[in-house]
Design a protein around this motif. Structure first.
Motif, PDB file in Angstrom:
ATOM      1  N   ASP A  98      -7.013 -47.752 -74.526  1.00 44.98           N
ATOM      2  CA  ASP A  98      -8.017 -47.456 -73.837  1.00 44.98           C
ATOM      3  C   ASP A  98      -8.332 -48.185 -73.530  1.00 44.98           C
ATOM      4  O   ASP A  98      -8.587 -47.809 -72.355  1.00 44.98           O
ATOM      5  CB  ASP A  98      -9.272 -46.909 -75.622  1.00 44.98           C
ATOM      6  CG  ASP A  98      -9.490 -45.745 -75.977  1.00 44.98           C
ATOM      7  OD1 ASP A  98      -8.099 -45.521 -76.146  1.00 44.98           O
ATOM      8  OD2 ASP A  98     -10.172 -45.705 -76.715  1.00 44.98           O
ATOM      9  N   TYR A  99      -8.144 -49.548 -73.483  1.00 46.55           N
ATOM     10  CA  TYR A  99      -7.752 -50.718 -72.624  1.00 46.55           C
ATOM     11  C   TYR A  99      -7.496 -51.044 -71.148  1.00 46.55           C
ATOM     12  O   TYR A  99      -7.199 -51.095 -70.120  1.00 46.55           O
ATOM     13  CB  TYR A  99      -8.378 -52.056 -72.833  1.00 46.55           C
ATOM     14  CG  TYR A  99      -7.226 -52.454 -73.865  1.00 46.55           C
ATOM     15  CD1 TYR A  99      -5.752 -52.585 -73.253  1.00 46.55           C
ATOM     16  CD2 TYR A  99      -7.251 -52.445 -75.052  1.00 46.55           C
ATOM     17  CE1 TYR A  99      -4.656 -52.865 -74.252  1.00 46.55           C
ATOM     18  CE2 TYR A  99      -7.162 -52.592 -76.315  1.00 46.55           C
ATOM     19  CZ  TYR A  99      -4.896 -53.048 -75.756  1.00 46.55           C
ATOM     20  OH  TYR A  99      -4.277 -52.927 -76.778  1.00 46.55           O
TER      21      TYR A  99
ATOM     22  N   HIS B 142      -4.249 -47.698 -80.408  1.00 44.80           N
ATOM     23  CA  HIS B 142      -4.619 -46.629 -78.810  1.00 44.80           C
ATOM     24  C   HIS B 142      -4.607 -47.667 -77.815  1.00 44.80           C
ATOM     25  O   HIS B 142      -4.561 -48.627 -78.052  1.00 44.80           O
ATOM     26  CB  HIS B 142      -6.041 -46.226 -78.846  1.00 44.80           C
ATOM     27  CG  HIS B 142      -7.073 -47.412 -79.063  1.00 44.80           C
ATOM     28  ND1 HIS B 142      -7.941 -47.953 -77.834  1.00 44.80           N
ATOM     29  CD2 HIS B 142      -7.766 -47.646 -80.197  1.00 44.80           C
ATOM     30  CE1 HIS B 142      -8.394 -48.951 -78.733  1.00 44.80           C
ATOM     31  NE2 HIS B 142      -9.185 -48.535 -80.139  1.00 44.80           N
TER      32      HIS B 142
ATOM     33  N   TYR C 209     -12.559 -55.329 -73.804  1.00 43.97           N
ATOM     34  CA  TYR C 209     -13.729 -54.873 -72.843  1.00 43.97           C
ATOM     35  C   TYR C 209     -14.033 -55.160 -72.100  1.00 43.97           C
ATOM     36  O   TYR C 209     -14.933 -54.508 -71.377  1.00 43.97           O
ATOM     37  CB  TYR C 209     -14.293 -53.644 -74.359  1.00 43.97           C
ATOM     38  CG  TYR C 209     -12.568 -52.823 -74.279  1.00 43.97           C
ATOM     39  CD1 TYR C 209     -12.226 -51.076 -73.958  1.00 43.97           C
ATOM     40  CD2 TYR C 209     -12.569 -53.116 -75.976  1.00 43.97           C
ATOM     41  CE1 TYR C 209     -11.512 -50.756 -74.461  1.00 43.97           C
ATOM     42  CE2 TYR C 209     -11.078 -51.871 -76.856  1.00 43.97           C
ATOM     43  CZ  TYR C 209     -10.759 -51.063 -75.619  1.00 43.97           C
ATOM     44  OH  TYR C 209      -9.603 -50.010 -76.173  1.00 43.97           O
TER      45      TYR C 209
ATOM     46  N   PRO D 296      -8.923 -41.880 -72.960  1.00 44.84           N
ATOM     47  CA  PRO D 296      -9.269 -42.943 -74.165  1.00 44.84           C
ATOM     48  C   PRO D 296      -9.642 -41.784 -75.267  1.00 44.84           C
ATOM     49  O   PRO D 296     -10.222 -41.006 -74.969  1.00 44.84           O
ATOM     50  CB  PRO D 296     -10.586 -43.601 -73.361  1.00 44.84           C
ATOM     51  CG  PRO D 296     -11.209 -43.207 -72.630  1.00 44.84           C
ATOM     52  CD  PRO D 296      -9.594 -41.661 -72.277  1.00 44.84           C
ATOM     53  N   LYS D 297      -9.652 -42.570 -76.498  1.00 40.79           N
ATOM     54  CA  LYS D 297     -10.577 -41.892 -77.435  1.00 40.79           C
ATOM     55  C   LYS D 297     -11.703 -42.105 -77.602  1.00 40.79           C
ATOM     56  O   LYS D 297     -12.274 -41.530 -79.022  1.00 40.79           O
ATOM     57  CB  LYS D 297      -8.854 -42.246 -78.627  1.00 40.79           C
ATOM     58  CG  LYS D 297      -7.617 -42.188 -79.123  1.00 40.79           C
ATOM     59  CD  LYS D 297      -7.271 -42.461 -79.970  1.00 40.79           C
ATOM     60  CE  LYS D 297      -5.610 -41.928 -79.824  1.00 40.79           C
ATOM     61  NZ  LYS D 297      -4.905 -41.990 -80.859  1.00 40.79           N
ATOM     62  N   ASP D 298     -11.721 -43.026 -77.216  1.00 42.15           N
ATOM     63  CA  ASP D 298     -13.607 -43.819 -77.390  1.00 42.15           C
ATOM     64  C   ASP D 298     -14.407 -43.365 -76.362  1.00 42.15           C
ATOM     65  O   ASP D 298     -13.631 -43.754 -75.341  1.00 42.15           O
ATOM     66  CB  ASP D 298     -13.106 -44.437 -78.495  1.00 42.15           C
ATOM     67  CG  ASP D 298     -14.872 -44.829 -79.121  1.00 42.15           C
ATOM     68  OD1 ASP D 298     -16.201 -44.189 -78.862  1.00 42.15           O
ATOM     69  OD2 ASP D 298     -15.350 -45.755 -79.692  1.00 42.15           O
ATOM     70  N   ASP D 299     -15.513 -43.599 -76.080  1.00 45.35           N
ATOM     71  CA  ASP D 299     -15.719 -43.625 -74.730  1.00 45.35           C
ATOM     72  C   ASP D 299     -16.469 -44.742 -74.538  1.00 45.35           C
ATOM     73  O   ASP D 299     -17.007 -45.223 -73.727  1.00 45.35           O
ATOM     74  CB  ASP D 299     -17.097 -42.840 -74.821  1.00 45.35           C
ATOM     75  CG  ASP D 299     -18.369 -43.190 -76.156  1.00 45.35           C
ATOM     76  OD1 ASP D 299     -18.363 -44.243 -76.593  1.00 45.35           O
ATOM     77  OD2 ASP D 299     -19.205 -42.272 -76.597  1.00 45.35           O
ATOM     78  N   HIS D 300     -16.606 -45.637 -75.456  1.00 43.77           N
ATOM     79  CA  HIS D 300     -16.795 -47.286 -75.286  1.00 43.77           C
ATOM     80  C   HIS D 300     -18.385 -47.051 -74.652  1.00 43.77           C
ATOM     81  O   HIS D 300     -18.570 -48.092 -73.647  1.00 43.77           O
ATOM     82  CB  HIS D 300     -15.761 -48.332 -74.642  1.00 43.77           C
ATOM     83  CG  HIS D 300     -13.898 -47.544 -75.133  1.00 43.77           C
ATOM     84  ND1 HIS D 300     -14.008 -48.930 -76.245  1.00 43.77           N
ATOM     85  CD2 HIS D 300     -13.367 -46.603 -75.066  1.00 43.77           C
ATOM     86  CE1 HIS D 300     -13.088 -48.236 -76.581  1.00 43.77           C
ATOM     87  NE2 HIS D 300     -12.355 -47.345 -76.389  1.00 43.77           N
TER      88      HIS D 300
ATOM     89  N   PHE E 206     -13.411 -45.591 -67.088  1.00 43.62           N
ATOM     90  CA  PHE E 206     -13.440 -45.787 -68.054  1.00 43.62           C
ATOM     91  C   PHE E 206     -13.711 -46.847 -68.833  1.00 43.62           C
ATOM     92  O   PHE E 206     -14.535 -47.233 -70.066  1.00 43.62           O
ATOM     93  CB  PHE E 206     -13.024 -44.638 -69.416  1.00 43.62           C
ATOM     94  CG  PHE E 206     -12.350 -43.194 -68.849  1.00 43.62           C
ATOM     95  CD1 PHE E 206     -13.175 -42.419 -69.247  1.00 43.62           C
ATOM     96  CD2 PHE E 206     -11.406 -42.954 -68.211  1.00 43.62           C
ATOM     97  CE1 PHE E 206     -13.095 -41.112 -69.155  1.00 43.62           C
ATOM     98  CE2 PHE E 206     -11.018 -41.302 -67.755  1.00 43.62           C
ATOM     99  CZ  PHE E 206     -11.961 -40.412 -68.196  1.00 43.62           C
ATOM    100  N   THR E 207     -12.928 -48.253 -68.962  1.00 46.32           N
ATOM    101  CA  THR E 207     -13.551 -49.516 -69.358  1.00 46.32           C
ATOM    102  C   THR E 207     -12.706 -50.321 -67.698  1.00 46.32           C
ATOM    103  O   THR E 207     -12.300 -49.818 -67.076  1.00 46.32           O
ATOM    104  CB  THR E 207     -12.143 -49.494 -70.192  1.00 46.32           C
ATOM    105  OG1 THR E 207     -10.479 -49.469 -69.740  1.00 46.32           O
ATOM    106  CG2 THR E 207     -11.899 -48.852 -71.628  1.00 46.32           C
TER     107      THR E 207
ATOM    108  N   SER F 237      -6.697 -47.436 -69.678  1.00 42.09           N
ATOM    109  CA  SER F 237      -7.438 -46.073 -69.592  1.00 42.09           C
ATOM    110  C   SER F 237      -7.830 -46.042 -67.985  1.00 42.09           C
ATOM    111  O   SER F 237      -7.365 -45.602 -67.560  1.00 42.09           O
ATOM    112  CB  SER F 237      -8.016 -45.644 -69.957  1.00 42.09           C
ATOM    113  OG  SER F 237      -9.218 -46.274 -70.330  1.00 42.09           O
TER     114      SER F 237
END
Length: 484
Positions: free
Chosen positions: A211-212, A209, A188, A246-250, A93-94, A214
């Motif tokens: 996300d990084y 969050h 990211y 993740p909460k965002d798709d980035h 994802f990231t 994930s």
């Protein structure tokens, strides 16, 4: 099925075999993608193991980036030729795929040097190097009293852990390319994250969050023993936030995400590498709760009894406890109703007595108990100021207070020699076995002290196995636990 591999011979090899052979064996173990747990790490082997794991981490990053770049090129060529290509599942994802958790900035500096040494090619450009060295080293003109002291002034392990910059709130991203290594890269846009559990937790709580984290594929946790002397909850918090959705798709291309990420199974393919000089129930639980489908490797060793001053009376006192959840209550009950009353009744043992308390949670309870008992006592804890420490040591040495309460964390950070001790009570065996030997040697800092004047009592249960084994030896600990 997860397969377990347990190598009891590794400790001896780490101590004795050639450094090249050790590194080759370690690289072979890492190449299996198994989780690796080394709770037998010694000071001499630490730099070599760090370099080897750095090589493994860099190799992982280089292979991943090479695959992505080649696939990018294939997609561009296919677009030009108007040719349809097969799905290329080569990403998470990231971007960050390696996480290195460390207790202090000084350790991040050590890992930085290991990464730089083994980065691809001799002409790799290090971006923001001056800034990193400035922020993670000592300030200009500052003197490191531990590192600059004559050999023998401080214990070797104390110098190794606490020299340099001991700030425990940091996080830094490292971007790796074939020709450069950039420090302070955006999370990211980086490949490796080096951070303390505290620094990373504050970042996660601020941004709401993680996300990084994930797509972490290699986790390294160095110096678990030092992290245990900080706040273990911070480490547990970080581990719990690894490889979450993740909460965002980035702006990720979902067609290129590896299927196990989309299925929520990436945590089962993450390789975790845990390093420590010794083992505790918390570190073993951390390892046991990892579920890498490739399997696990854990090193073991056979411990010899600790060397202590000859002739000192040592009384290991076992209390019964059948449930680990009630262990703290049972320990306090035995101490307050049986051990302490017997000490108070003795004219000799009710003075000049140091009570060593490994757990900070137990310390609060014991401290409150002493306050209610009406007994004179002084306190040395990790929260004591220099002025309070000076007064407490002087009061105990001069006999103004009969008891001295000491926490293991205090000794970890300060490592002071304590004079005036004649009787020792270990509320539990310390995790750092050498602290047990050191405190048994402190009475002999005073002149004219005979071994007959010194006594030592150590309270333990079957749940103290790891710490007890390092003090009494593997065979001795088994005999103590089998005692009625």
């Amino acid at each position: 099925m997860v397969r377990g591999i347990y190598l009891s011979r590794w400790h001896a090899e780490i101590c004795s075999q050639g450094q090249t052979q050790l590194q080759n064996d370690l690289l072979s173990a890492l190449a299996t993608r198994c989780d690796l747990y080394i709770p037998t790490l010694n000071l001499q082997a630490k730099p070599r193991l760090r370099e080897t794991i750095a090589i493994h981490a860099l190799n992982h990053v280089y292979k991943k980036r090479t695959r992505v770049l080649k696939n990018n090129e294939r997609l561009v060529n296919a677009a030009k030729s108007d040719v349809r290509t097969e799905p290329m599942e080569d990403q998470g994802f990231t971007r960050p795929s390696v996480l290195i958790l460390l207790p202090f900035r000084s350790f991040a500096l050590d890992w930085f040097h290991a990464l730089v040494t083994h980065a691809s090619g001799p002409k790799v450009q290090i971006e923001n190097q001056a800034r990193f060295l400035s922020e993670y080293g000592l300030p200009p003109g500052a003197e490191d009293k531990l590192a600059s002291a004559p050999p023998g002034t401080y214990a070797e392990d104390h110098v190794e852990v606490l020299k340099g910059n001991t700030d425990d709130n940091f996080r830094v991203g490292v971007k790796i390319t074939k020709k450069s290594m950039k420090m302070f890269a955006d999370f990211y846009g980086c490949d490796i994250i080096m951070a303390s559990p505290l620094g990373l937790r504050r970042s996660i709580e601020k941004e709401k969050h993680a996300d990084y984290l994930s797509s972490i594929e290699v986790l390294v946790v160095d110096q678990l023993d030092v992290l245990a002397m900080q706040n273990w909850d911070h480490l547990k918090f970080i581990i719990s936030h690894l490889n979450e959705m993740p909460k965002d798709d980035h702006d990720v291309d979902f067609s290129r995400i590896k299927p196990w990420y989309l299925d929520g199974n990436s945590r089962y393919l993450r390789q975790s590498i845990l390093l420590s000089p010794y083992e505790t129930p918390d570190t073993r639980a951390l390892f046991n709760n990892l579920h890498n489908v490739s399997g696990k490797i854990r090193t073991e060793r056979r411990w010899s009894p600790l060397e202590v001053p000859d002739g000192v009376f040592q009384d290991f006192i076992k209390f019964d406890c059948s449930n680990p959840m009630s262990e703290a209550d049972k320990r306090f009950e035995y101490f307050s109703t049986q051990l302490f009353p017997s000490i108070i009744k003795s004219a000799v043992q009710s003075v000049q007595t140091a009570v060593f308390i490994p757990s900070s949670f137990d310390f609060v309870r014991v401290h409150n108990f002493f306050k209610k008992s009406g007994t004179s006592f002084s306190v040395l804890s990790e929260y004591s100021s220099n002025q309070v420490i000076s007064r407490a040591r002087q009061a105990f040495f001069s006999g103004k207070t009969a008891f001295l309460l000491v926490t293991e964390r205090f000794h970890f950070y300060r490592r002071y020699n304590i004079r005036g001790i004649r009787n020792l009570v270990f509320y539990g065996p310390p995790d750092h076995a050498q602290y047990y030997a050191e405190y048994l040697s402190y009475p002999f800092l005073d002149t004219g002290v005979d071994v007959a004047d010194v006594s030592c009592r150590c309270l333990y249960s079957k749940y103290d196995w790891f710490a007890l084994e390092r003090i009494a030896g593997t065979i001795g600990a088994k005999e103590l636990l089998s005692a009625v």
